[in-house]
Write a protein that holds these residues in place. Sequence first.
Motif, short mmCIF file in Angstrom:
data_model
loop_
_atom_site.label_atom_id
_atom_site.label_comp_id
_atom_site.label_asym_id
_atom_site.label_seq_id
_atom_site.Cartn_x
_atom_site.Cartn_y
_atom_site.Cartn_z
N ALA A 273 88.13 170.95 70.94
CA ALA A 273 87.40 169.74 70.89
C ALA A 273 88.40 168.65 71.16
O ALA A 273 89.20 168.33 70.35
N VAL A 274 87.88 167.78 72.36
CA VAL A 274 88.77 166.44 72.78
C VAL A 274 87.84 165.34 72.72
O VAL A 274 88.31 164.21 72.27
N LEU A 275 86.53 165.40 73.12
CA LEU A 275 85.69 164.32 73.18
C LEU A 275 84.46 164.79 72.38
O LEU A 275 83.99 165.91 72.60
N ASP A 276 83.87 164.04 71.34
CA ASP A 276 82.87 164.41 70.44
C ASP A 276 83.15 165.80 69.75
O ASP A 276 82.91 166.84 70.12
N LEU A 277 83.91 165.41 68.48
CA LEU A 277 84.30 166.85 67.91
C LEU A 277 83.18 167.55 66.91
O LEU A 277 83.51 168.36 66.47
N SER A 278 82.05 167.00 67.13
CA SER A 278 80.93 167.39 66.38
C SER A 278 80.42 168.66 67.10
O SER A 278 80.68 169.09 68.13
N PRO A 279 79.48 169.36 66.15
CA PRO A 279 78.94 170.52 66.63
C PRO A 279 77.95 170.30 68.03
O PRO A 279 77.60 171.28 68.65
N MET B 29 105.63 171.69 75.71
CA MET B 29 104.41 172.00 75.36
C MET B 29 104.28 172.36 73.82
O MET B 29 103.89 172.06 72.81
N ARG B 30 105.46 173.29 73.55
CA ARG B 30 105.67 173.80 72.11
C ARG B 30 105.89 172.37 71.27
O ARG B 30 105.27 172.45 70.04
N SER B 31 106.64 171.57 71.56
CA SER B 31 107.21 170.39 71.05
C SER B 31 105.84 169.75 70.72
O SER B 31 105.85 169.04 69.47
N ALA B 32 105.03 169.44 71.55
CA ALA B 32 103.90 168.53 71.51
C ALA B 32 102.99 169.26 70.41
O ALA B 32 102.33 168.32 69.78
N SER B 33 102.76 170.37 70.28
CA SER B 33 101.84 171.06 69.55
C SER B 33 102.44 170.88 68.17
O SER B 33 101.50 170.56 67.12
N GLN B 34 103.86 170.74 67.82
CA GLN B 34 104.36 170.63 66.67
C GLN B 34 104.27 169.44 66.21
O GLN B 34 104.17 169.01 64.96
N GLN B 35 104.07 168.44 67.05
CA GLN B 35 103.79 167.05 66.53
C GLN B 35 102.25 166.50 66.35
O GLN B 35 102.09 165.50 66.26
N GLY B 36 101.25 167.59 66.56
CA GLY B 36 100.07 167.43 66.44
C GLY B 36 99.21 166.61 67.70
O GLY B 36 98.31 166.01 67.47
N VAL B 37 100.07 166.70 68.75
CA VAL B 37 99.44 166.09 69.99
C VAL B 37 98.58 167.18 70.77
O VAL B 37 98.97 168.07 70.97
N THR B 38 97.10 166.74 70.94
CA THR B 38 96.29 167.62 71.67
C THR B 38 96.05 167.36 72.93
O THR B 38 95.69 168.39 73.92
N VAL B 39 96.33 166.08 73.39
CA VAL B 39 96.23 165.86 74.77
C VAL B 39 97.30 165.38 75.57
O VAL B 39 98.18 164.41 74.79
#
Length: 670
Positions: free
Chosen positions: A76-82, A388-398
Amino acid sequence: MCGITGLILEEHHDRAAGWLTDMTQLLYHRGPDDGGAVVFGHNGTPAVARTFGPPGDPVDWGHVRFELGLGARRLAVLDLSPAGRQPMPAPDKHAWIVFNGEIYNHNALRDELTGRGMTFQGGSDTEVFLAAYRVWGTDCFARLEGMWAAAIVDWAAGRVVLSRDRFGIKPLCVTRFDAGIAFASEIKSLLLLPGARRGVNEARLRDFLSEGLSDHTDDTLFEGIWSIPAGCWVAIDLRTRTAMHSAGEAKRIWHPAHEWNSDAATPDRVRDAVRQAVACHLGSDVPVGSCLSGGLDSSAIVSFVRQLADESGDKAPNWSQHTFTASLPDSPLDETEYAQAVLNAFPNLIGHFVEPTADRLLDDLESLMWHQEQPFSTPSIFMQWEVMRSASQQGVTVLLDGQGGDEIFCGYQGHWPPYLAHLLSRARLPAFVREFRAASTHWFRRVPLAARVAAQLLPDKLRVRLRRAVNSQRQGWLAADLFDVREEPGLFPALRLAPPDLRAGTWRDPAFARFLSRTLLSNSLPSLLRFEDRSSMAFSIEARVPFLDRPLVELAMGLPPAQKLKSGRMKVILRRAMQGVVPDAVVERTDKIGFSAPTAEWMRGPLRPWWRDLISSQKFRERGCFNPSGAEKLAAAVEKGNDARAEDLWRVAIVEQWARQFLDTPTSTT
């Protein structure tokens, strides 16, 4: 952002719901936030949907029997809702969509579609995509700005439409199997199906081993598995009721420009286009960061994001300030000082540096190969994997990245021979002499450069045949009959569809323009996009590439080549455009490193036990595509210091690694 799957069955099958579930759940890494599938009976009724949890959670389909199914895992990147859940139906349930990617002009399209009477329940671009298709049909694809791979089931028209964005940023693979046709974001999902072949496409294996080429056709290295070509849509007619004898049509939605416009060649126009491309790639409801290699392209992206964020928080509402750089301390390939120059120019940035090593590569190699699915021509993609691993560890999704800048602005050394051939063919002798001297001073020795220029003056097909003949004589580590293999039927014959025109151009177009088109759509960029997609998705990250914004690409492709290559320098107009935006230390760089790993050093050092074990094995000797004695000579040359052969040895070893993971053993979910 999603992983998508689908089945078009020739007839009902009791186990098909389980196949669809397994295919979709194997892509959990692409979409850990949500998942589900829908299956359809005859003409779309009944439609039975299920929601998926993590892999391993039970999914009870009962005794459902169906003819067509769609599956999706959602990041979920845009509109995180169901409201953004996929597969997504139209309000009347006559159309359904699964969609992987982002549509950057979804707000403008939403306004236009609202004016035409469409209503929306949420804020996702998926809902806009489906509404656009309902209003404009397949003409909608030309209106989309962004990256996508999508499957739309249109029961009113009796068809399934598969589509990819103009540059193939997002993947979509297709195969035939025992019960019909299947498609998925990744090959591994297709390998789960009964009758899915695990053979090798020998022609593509030849291209990879001899030249390092991959993704340059719609074939994959797997026999009978293809990619939907970039910028194309394919419609499969469901009314034939026999998926094994499918019918339909295929079209291309975009062609690169082959006419150069000198009026467009101003740094201001280029600067504005890059800035606008970066701005439209910032829309997100989750944190956005950026790669920062130290090269011009990623530095320009970071610089413009900082400008936009300083001007107004609304322009970059979820910009996280985080950048990610791969460093190689004490190596001539290290670009840390240039990345640091950008960080120094914008003190609020939070720079993260990772140090990829050969030992870490060995630890991750099986996982890296499982995600990549096909061999990669150098270990350099491990640099990106670690970022990419480092970005994931920092909580960056995009994560924003600079892919595409070298292709559209001529940033490779390999642009010089065809450009010089272009000057010579146009009888521009003073310019040819001047640029030949400059290129031979900065990038090539004179004799090899002259040979490459001469080769570029040959007709394309003749040049390929001659290069293949030379390789067959020089590359003694490959089996001789590998150079005599036949081309297999491609995607469109397999689906019994008339192919769209996928040529880079016609003989009437300038040869250099055709070369640029091939670089963009076949010989260079597609493999880089695959590497980035698989590495980012392995860590549930959406990678975005602003330099592949359509208006920017069209502007750059329309620039005269002399605006890009001049006096031995590459990307000339982009450098001029970035003056005052990017730190001078980056703009004025005269080297070209390109996010590279020290292949020769690693192959002679920590990677040696790995490849030595592979090429000494009985499996390797029996593989059929290698000449074992020639491979030993190749290995000896590398061990004695022949750096130029290190990538050849890497390709030999990585193909054997790939064969063991994908050809010799069943696909797993780990």
